[in-house]
Design a protein around this motif. Structure first.
Motif, short mmCIF file in Angstrom:
data_model
loop_
_atom_site.label_atom_id
_atom_site.label_comp_id
_atom_site.label_asym_id
_atom_site.label_seq_id
_atom_site.Cartn_x
_atom_site.Cartn_y
_atom_site.Cartn_z
N UNK A 1 -52.80 3.37 2.77
CA UNK A 1 -51.34 3.40 2.88
C UNK A 1 -50.93 3.06 4.30
N UNK A 2 -49.74 2.49 4.44
CA UNK A 2 -49.20 2.41 5.80
C UNK A 2 -47.89 3.18 5.90
N UNK A 3 -47.75 4.14 4.99
CA UNK A 3 -46.59 5.04 5.03
C UNK A 3 -46.81 6.03 6.18
N UNK B 1 -49.26 10.67 8.93
CA UNK B 1 -49.00 11.87 9.74
C UNK B 1 -49.58 13.12 9.05
N UNK B 2 -49.27 13.28 7.75
CA UNK B 2 -49.81 14.41 6.99
C UNK B 2 -51.33 14.48 7.12
N UNK C 1 -49.60 2.89 10.97
CA UNK C 1 -48.44 2.61 10.12
C UNK C 1 -47.67 1.38 10.60
N UNK C 2 -47.61 1.17 11.91
CA UNK C 2 -46.75 0.11 12.43
C UNK C 2 -47.52 -0.96 13.20
N UNK C 3 -48.84 -0.83 13.22
CA UNK C 3 -49.73 -1.78 13.90
C UNK C 3 -49.35 -1.99 15.37
N UNK C 4 -48.95 -0.92 16.02
CA UNK C 4 -48.58 -1.02 17.44
C UNK C 4 -49.82 -0.79 18.31
N UNK C 5 -49.88 -1.44 19.46
CA UNK C 5 -51.11 -1.41 20.27
C UNK C 5 -51.27 -0.15 21.11
N UNK C 6 -51.55 0.97 20.45
CA UNK C 6 -51.82 2.22 21.17
C UNK C 6 -53.21 2.70 20.74
#
Ligand code: SF4
Length: 352
Positions: free
Chosen positions: A24-26, A31-32, A126-131
């Motif tokens: 999932x990318x929800x 988070x859960x 979830x958002x494919x951000x570079x962290x």
């Protein structure tokens, strides 16, 4: 190392476990799973994840839920402040972000109970951000491969590892990279005796070359563990018993247990019944001490609890015994209340 990301992602593609939160990318589901899995084994966490996902399919459902229901579902996982924070953060998402999970790293980080690791996991998965994520698995892999001896629980260590993790991150595929390094730490570069002979990084690994695999990573502080001695007074008559909602700033806030007398060390009956707490609880009421349980040892991260359950049969009316902030309930209703694992163990043993 030039090929670090490529090596671990190709290892990941061949070896990864099929876990439901990976499909999932929800951000809410991610988070859960992250909160449930902190310091919980995957096999233990899985059933909790499924229960939560089914009971509260969206962040709004969780926000609207009764705290009692959230705590009851969490029962047995420990670290109950996480469940309370999860619930509080869901309410914030509903109230301040119209029920839409925020996507900016800093906003995610501002939610209650979400630290740098979880914010990076949600932002990247979830958002494919570079962290880059840095959890226990990542610390282990990086300290071994790059031979870093800075303690992972020091401020400098945290900075150094985070910086290295971000340098190594594949910015084009941060989700894949982060999943890969965590899974690599969990399955291949395990805490004890990893099988380095089959490791795709062994040619580049400092710890393997220097025979320091079991010495890395380094931790500076030993957690201080406090011993506590709990005497639970299980007051019952034919149908009812008394439970207590824990409201103090202590372990297990908002969970239920029995009236408790804490002593500096384990005590025998003659010492317990002369204590002021006992007098306050029992007063001059008539009772029969039916049994004293064997000692239950319950280990938390900073505390070791030694508990005994004093089973007391009372006269008809329990209200004479009722200590402050406690409630009288039917014995058969006990299972409706969220209780700490220690109480659950006692009740299970009593019934079986
Ligand atoms: S060679 Fe061994 S210590 Fe090094 S990364 Fe591989 S499994 Fe870990």
């Amino acid at each position: 190392m030039k090929h670090f990301s490529g090596i671990i992602t190709s290892w990941y593609q061949q070896n990864k476990r099929d876990l439901p939160w990976r499909n999932t990318n929800d951000p809410y589901m991610i988070w859960l799973s992250e909160i449930i899995l902190q310091q919980t084994r995957v096999d233990q966490g899985m059933s909790y994840y499924i229960k939560f996902a089914e009971s509260f399919p969206s962040v709004n459902d969780l926000a609207k839920a009764d705290e009692e229901k959230v705590m009851k579902l969490w029962q047995g996982l420990g670290y109950y402040s996480r469940a309370r924070n999860l619930h509080a953060a869901a309410k914030t998402v509903k109230a301040e972000y119209k029920g839409k999970f925020p996507s900016a790293y800093e906003t995610i980080l501002s939610l209650k109970g979400i630290g740098e690791y979880t914010a990076a996991a949600i932002a990247s998965f979830a958002f494919n951000k570079p962290h880059a994520v840095v959890d226990g698995n990542v610390y282990r892999v990086l300290s071994r491969v790059f031979g870093i001896e800075t303690p992972i629980d020091s401020t400098n260590g945290k900075k150094e590892f985070l910086q290295l993790a971000n340098e190594l991150l594949n910015k084009k595929e941060p989700a894949l990279h982060n999943q890969a390094i965590m899974e690599f730490g969990a399955l291949q570069c395990k805490p004890q005796n990893p099988d380095c002979s089959v490791c795709p990084l062994n040619m580049h690994c400092y710890a393997f070359a220097k025979k320091q695999v079991n010495e890395l990573p380094v931790k500076s502080k030993k957690t201080k563990v406090r011993d506590r001695f709990f005497n639970y007074i299980v007051l019952t008559n034919k149908e009812s018993t008394i439970i207590n909602k824990r409201t103090d700033k202590d372990i297990w806030t908002n969970l239920y247990d029995f009236p408790l007398i804490e002593t500096p060390m384990g005590v025998a009956e003659p010492d317990l019944i002369v204590s002021s707490e006992w007098k306050k609880l029992v007063g001059k009421n008539k009772y029969v001490l039916r049994a004293v349980s064997p000692e239950y040892k319950h280990v938390l991260s900073h505390q070791k609890i030694y508990a005994r359950f004093w089973e007391i049969e009372c006269a008809k009316d329990l209200s004479n015994f009722k200590p402050d902030a406690a409630i009288i309930i039917k014995k058969k209703d006990l299972q409706k209340y969220a209780v700490p694992r220690l109480i659950e163990n006692y009740l299970e043993r009593k019934i079986s």
